[in-house]
Design an enzyme around this catalytic site. Structure first.
Site, PDB file in Angstrom:
ATOM      1  N   LYS A  58     -13.903  -1.327  -2.242  1.00 19.50           N
ATOM      2  CA  LYS A  58     -13.846  -1.002  -0.809  1.00 19.50           C
ATOM      3  C   LYS A  58     -14.615   0.291  -0.515  1.00 19.50           C
ATOM      4  O   LYS A  58     -15.340   0.382   0.474  1.00 19.50           O
ATOM      5  CB  LYS A  58     -12.381  -0.869  -0.358  1.00 19.50           C
ATOM      6  N   GLN A 102      -3.229   0.942  -0.577  1.00 20.65           N
ATOM      7  CA  GLN A 102      -3.439  -0.181  -1.499  1.00 20.65           C
ATOM      8  C   GLN A 102      -2.098  -0.681  -2.046  1.00 20.65           C
ATOM      9  O   GLN A 102      -1.276   0.108  -2.506  1.00 20.65           O
ATOM     10  CB  GLN A 102      -4.365   0.272  -2.651  1.00 20.65           C
ATOM     11  N   ASP A 125      -5.609  -2.577   7.801  1.00 14.81           N
ATOM     12  CA  ASP A 125      -5.142  -3.797   7.131  1.00 14.81           C
ATOM     13  C   ASP A 125      -4.402  -4.725   8.102  1.00 14.81           C
ATOM     14  O   ASP A 125      -4.118  -5.870   7.756  1.00 14.81           O
ATOM     15  CB  ASP A 125      -4.207  -3.444   5.970  1.00 14.81           C
TER      16      ASP A 125
END
Ligand code: NDP
Length: 284
Positions: A58, A102, A125
């Site tokens: 990412k 994460q 997200d």
């Protein structure tokens, strides 16, 4: 009407492969050309190898398109209160446009509690209740990256959605449920299946669009797929040292019209959608 088929590979006598790697590259190039400026805070707790691989991918992708990143690596023994403090600090920090925590988090940390703390305007997200609610209501918001990537893959092959029967296998909060809601919002008739579904084949056989997000190798075999269907394989499994999805790719590509590979399918699209969401944080 014939479908428009950019960036995909035609296999002789088989389904066309929707090349997620190529499509993700095109999206990254468009984001770079648009010259967006935004900063992403990436938080990782512990030393899970796969998580570190994803985080590095990412960050690399953000660098490539000219978006900024700040990495916060916390020890696996980090107390929940410490992570909470960091999220609160990042929420207030005007130089941070997006926050990505994460997953998975170590056991001592309540994942739902931590994710819920993220300012929904920085929630790249799309995991907060506010953004989930906006998706449910059919409003604008930041939505989960994997299903967003699947929608872009379907659009890339001219999928029209309206009146099509979409079957989603899996009902997780990060993939299955938001996927079903996006397809519903686009005008599909949607069936959601899961581990308690009786006669999975009866449902999958009816799918014009079949999205599989379970995590079980070869769960979907050729006899479970309607001829001419579009099959999107979200699953990631490791078998004999190689990555594979949930769909028996070699057999199903003789039946389907379009299919996504693993690797090189949904995975690269998920990362591209993180970046796209980051550029949207500026507007929301
Ligand atoms: P979860 O484990 O959270 O959810 C799996 C879902 O599959 C559950 O809803 C479960 O049902 C359902 N399920 C389990 N067994 C069956 C079965 N036999 N028949 C039908 N449904 C079943 O996983 P995620 O949604 O997080 O991820 C799914 C897969 O996608 C994983 O392999 C993951 O690694 C991969 N993934 C890939 C991404 C990418 O970028 N390519 C991103 C995110 C995930 P129930 O709810 O009843 O338990």
């Amino acid at each position: 009407m014939d479908k428009i088929i950019p960036k995909q590979v035609q296999c002789d006598g088989h389904a066309s492969i929707i090349d997620g790697k190529a499509l993700a590259g095109k999206i990254r190039a468009e984001l770079k050309a648009a010259g967006h400026k935004a900063n992403l805070a990436v938080v990782i707790v512990g030393d899970d190898e796969a998580s570190h691989v994803y985080v590095r991918a990412k960050i690399r992708a953000a660098d490539e398109v000219g978006l900024g990143t700040k990495l916060f690596e916390l020890d696996k023994k980090t107390a929940e209160v410490e992570l909470v403090k960091l999220i609160e600090k990042l929420n207030k920090d005007k130089s941070v446009d997006g926050i990505l925590v994460q997953l998975p988090l170590p056991k001592q940390i309540n994942e739902r509690k931590v994710l819920a703390l993220i300012d929904s305007r920085k929630d790249v997200d799309g995991f907060t209740a506010k953004n989930a609610g906006q998706l449910f209501l059919g409003e604008e918001g930041l939505f989960p990256c994997t299903p967003c990537g699947v929608i872009e893959m379907l659009e890339s092959v001219g999928e029209t959605f309206k009146g099509r029967h979409a079957v989603v296998v899996g009902r997780s909060n990060i993939v299955g449920k938001p996927m079903a809601m996006m397809l519903l919002n686009k005008g599909c008739t949607v069936t959601i299946t899961h581990s308690k579904t009786v006669d999975l084949t009866m449902h999958t056989k009816m799918a014009d669009i079949l999205v599989v997000a379970v995590g079980k190798r070869n769960l979907i075999t050729a006899s479970m797929v309607k001829p001419g269907a579009t099959v999107i394989d979200v699953g990631i499994n490791r078998y004999e040292g190689k990555l594979c999805g949930d769909v028996d790719f070699d057999a199903v590509r003789d039946i389907a019209a379009y299919i996504t590979p693993v690797p090189g399918g949904v995975g690269p699209m998920t990362i591209a959608m993180v970046l796209k969401n980051l550029t949207k944080t500026i507007k929301v």
